[in-house]
Design a protein around this motif. Sequence first.
Motif, short mmCIF file in Angstrom:
data_model
loop_
_atom_site.label_atom_id
_atom_site.label_comp_id
_atom_site.label_asym_id
_atom_site.label_seq_id
_atom_site.Cartn_x
_atom_site.Cartn_y
_atom_site.Cartn_z
N TYR A 62 0.84 -1.20 0.00
CA TYR A 62 0.00 0.00 0.00
C TYR A 62 0.88 1.25 0.00
N CYS A 63 1.91 1.25 0.84
CA CYS A 63 2.81 2.41 0.89
C CYS A 63 3.51 2.62 -0.45
N ALA A 64 3.92 1.53 -1.06
CA ALA A 64 4.61 1.64 -2.35
C ALA A 64 3.68 2.25 -3.40
N ARG A 65 2.42 1.84 -3.40
CA ARG A 65 1.46 2.38 -4.37
C ARG A 65 1.20 3.86 -4.15
N GLN A 66 1.29 4.30 -2.88
CA GLN A 66 1.07 5.71 -2.57
C GLN A 66 2.34 6.54 -2.75
N GLY A 67 3.47 5.86 -2.96
CA GLY A 67 4.73 6.57 -3.08
C GLY A 67 5.32 6.98 -1.75
N TRP A 68 4.93 6.25 -0.68
CA TRP A 68 5.43 6.57 0.66
C TRP A 68 6.56 5.62 1.03
N ALA A 69 7.65 6.17 1.50
CA ALA A 69 8.69 5.35 2.10
C ALA A 69 8.24 5.05 3.53
N CYS A 70 8.29 3.80 3.94
CA CYS A 70 7.76 3.46 5.26
C CYS A 70 8.73 2.59 6.04
N GLU A 71 8.56 2.65 7.33
CA GLU A 71 9.28 1.77 8.25
C GLU A 71 8.26 0.84 8.87
N VAL A 72 8.53 -0.47 8.85
CA VAL A 72 7.59 -1.45 9.39
C VAL A 72 8.01 -1.83 10.80
N ILE A 73 7.07 -1.74 11.73
CA ILE A 73 7.27 -2.20 13.10
C ILE A 73 6.29 -3.34 13.34
N ALA A 74 6.78 -4.47 13.83
CA ALA A 74 5.93 -5.64 14.03
C ALA A 74 6.07 -6.16 15.45
N ASP A 75 4.96 -6.68 15.97
CA ASP A 75 4.93 -7.29 17.30
C ASP A 75 4.30 -8.67 17.21
N LEU A 76 4.75 -9.55 18.08
CA LEU A 76 4.14 -10.86 18.22
C LEU A 76 3.77 -11.01 19.68
N GLY A 77 2.48 -10.88 19.96
CA GLY A 77 2.03 -10.95 21.36
C GLY A 77 0.64 -10.40 21.51
N SER A 78 0.15 -10.48 22.72
CA SER A 78 -1.22 -10.08 23.04
C SER A 78 -1.48 -8.62 22.69
N GLY A 79 -2.72 -8.36 22.25
CA GLY A 79 -3.14 -6.99 21.98
C GLY A 79 -3.84 -6.36 23.16
N MET A 80 -3.63 -6.92 24.35
CA MET A 80 -4.35 -6.45 25.53
C MET A 80 -3.62 -5.35 26.29
N HIS A 81 -2.36 -5.09 25.94
CA HIS A 81 -1.60 -4.12 26.74
C HIS A 81 -0.60 -3.36 25.86
N TYR A 82 0.06 -2.35 26.48
CA TYR A 82 0.98 -1.47 25.77
C TYR A 82 2.45 -1.90 25.93
N HIS A 83 2.71 -3.05 26.55
CA HIS A 83 4.07 -3.37 26.95
C HIS A 83 4.91 -4.03 25.87
N LYS A 84 4.38 -4.24 24.71
CA LYS A 84 5.17 -4.84 23.63
C LYS A 84 6.21 -3.85 23.11
N LYS A 85 7.35 -4.37 22.73
CA LYS A 85 8.47 -3.52 22.31
C LYS A 85 8.09 -2.64 21.12
N GLY A 86 7.37 -3.23 20.16
CA GLY A 86 7.00 -2.45 18.98
C GLY A 86 6.08 -1.30 19.31
N VAL A 87 5.08 -1.53 20.15
CA VAL A 87 4.16 -0.46 20.55
C VAL A 87 4.91 0.64 21.28
N GLN A 88 5.81 0.26 22.19
CA GLN A 88 6.59 1.25 22.93
C GLN A 88 7.45 2.09 21.98
N ARG A 89 8.07 1.42 21.03
CA ARG A 89 8.90 2.13 20.05
C ARG A 89 8.05 3.08 19.21
N LEU A 90 6.86 2.61 18.82
CA LEU A 90 5.95 3.44 18.03
C LEU A 90 5.51 4.67 18.82
#
Length: 208
Positions: free
Chosen positions: A86-114
């Motif tokens: 989607y970003c490529a089609r819009q011409g946006w350079a993007c950085e991908v942040i990914a998490d593997l874990g529960s969506g119940m809290h803010y303590h995941k590394k990716g969310v904190q970094r974001l």
Amino acid sequence: MERYGAIGEASAALGVSITTLRRWEREGKLLPERTAGGQRRYDLAKLKPELFRAAPQDRTTIAYARVSRHDQKDDLERQKQVLELYCARQGWACEVIADLGSGMHYHKKGVQRLLNAIIAGDVGRLLITHTGRLLRFGAEPVFAICEAKNVEVVILNQGEDTTVEEDLAGDVLAIITVCSARLYGSRSRKNQKLIDGVKKAVEEAQTC
């Protein structure tokens, strides 16, 4: 654009008539500053702050992906590919942040970094496939921070997301696993029996 504008510019920025602006001034609701010659000057940065903020394209576009369980790694890769395409089609350079874990809290590394990047003012655009991929509950405060920091939020909603029931089942299982390990010990038979029972109940619920 000049920060201070005459009454006509303020009228256009707010979408109200000049007569309305003068009435608001009489009522003390919106007081302009005055020049040495007595002319009204309105602070457009206060009336329309988005016109004076950094444009999103001047900052980073972050694409965020998440899954709850290790057996969903293929779905995580699919999310990342959808976001990058989607970003490529819009011409946006993007950085991908990914998490593997529960969506119940803010303590995941990716969310904190974001969140740290958003608060620092480094992010101009946030891209996710579904609201639940960011957080199952509590995404609204993150969106409020994005609004305050002038971060554009793009939610694609492409394809079928995992159901709420599937995600909650994984989150509940993760919570019970941690709590039972603390209560009975990670290697105890009682702990393993409880976990096996929960897993069986989750599997039966998902097939209903």
